[in-house]
Write a protein that holds these residues in place. Structure first.
Motif, short mmCIF file in Angstrom:
data_model
loop_
_atom_site.label_atom_id
_atom_site.label_comp_id
_atom_site.label_asym_id
_atom_site.label_seq_id
_atom_site.Cartn_x
_atom_site.Cartn_y
_atom_site.Cartn_z
N PRO A 22 0.80 -1.22 0.00
CA PRO A 22 0.00 0.00 0.00
C PRO A 22 0.83 1.27 0.00
O PRO A 22 0.43 2.27 -0.58
N LEU A 23 2.00 1.28 0.59
CA LEU A 23 2.85 2.47 0.57
C LEU A 23 3.35 2.74 -0.85
O LEU A 23 3.48 3.88 -1.27
N GLU A 24 3.62 1.69 -1.59
CA GLU A 24 4.08 1.83 -2.97
C GLU A 24 3.01 2.47 -3.84
O GLU A 24 3.29 3.29 -4.68
N LEU A 25 1.74 2.11 -3.61
CA LEU A 25 0.66 2.67 -4.41
C LEU A 25 0.50 4.16 -4.14
O LEU A 25 0.21 4.92 -5.05
N LYS A 26 0.68 4.61 -2.90
CA LYS A 26 0.55 6.02 -2.59
C LYS A 26 1.63 6.85 -3.27
O LYS A 26 1.40 7.97 -3.67
N GLN A 27 2.82 6.30 -3.40
CA GLN A 27 3.91 7.04 -4.03
C GLN A 27 3.71 7.16 -5.53
O GLN A 27 4.25 8.05 -6.15
N ASN A 28 2.94 6.25 -6.15
CA ASN A 28 2.74 6.28 -7.59
C ASN A 28 1.53 7.10 -8.01
O ASN A 28 1.20 7.13 -9.18
N ASP A 29 0.83 7.71 -7.07
CA ASP A 29 -0.31 8.53 -7.42
C ASP A 29 0.15 9.75 -8.21
O ASP A 29 1.18 10.35 -7.89
N PRO A 30 -0.61 10.14 -9.24
CA PRO A 30 -0.20 11.32 -10.01
C PRO A 30 -0.43 12.60 -9.24
O PRO A 30 -1.36 12.71 -8.45
#
Length: 124
Positions: A22-30
């Motif tokens: 889940p931390l990885e997904l937050k960093q990839n948000d535009p």
């Protein structure tokens, strides 16, 4: 007894390693201002970036192909999160010119365009 401790340590290591997703997904948000590059596709047209149709480009007096946007750097101007879970972004040229001399901004499905290779992130 040592085997039980080793097994417990191994299992807890796998459990904590799985929580990093889940931390990885937050960093990839535009984010507004992110720079992306439009890549060339093997198809004739782009499926996840909404460029104008080729006949519209010809009517405005330009050449009917998408080669002028290959390798073009674009900036995210607006981010829209839909209820269905996908994220749309509004893209503009980095140099504030129009795409094909016709439109100032184009819309793209962010996650699908990145995963299909139609556009990619530029590392700062």
């Amino acid at each position: 007894m040592k085997r039980i401790y080793l097994l417990l340590l191994l299992v807890s290591g796998f459990a904590f390693a799985n929580n990093t997703h889940p931390l990885e997904l937050k960093q990839n948000d535009p984010k507004i201002g992110d720079v992306l590059v439009i890549n060339s596709t093997s198809n004739i047209k782009y499926n996840h970036i909404d460029f104008p149709q080729l006949n519209i480009i010809v009517k405005k007096g330009n050449v009917a192909n998408y080669k002028s946007v290959h390798g073009k750097r674009v900036v995210i101007k607006e981010v829209v999160n839909h209820e269905s879970g996908h994220t749309k972004v509004l893209l503009g040229n980095e140099d504030n010119t129009k795409f094909f001399g016709v439109v100032k901004h184009v819309e793209a499905n962010y996650s699908k365009a990145l995963s299909s290779g139609e556009m990619s992130k530029v590392n700062p």
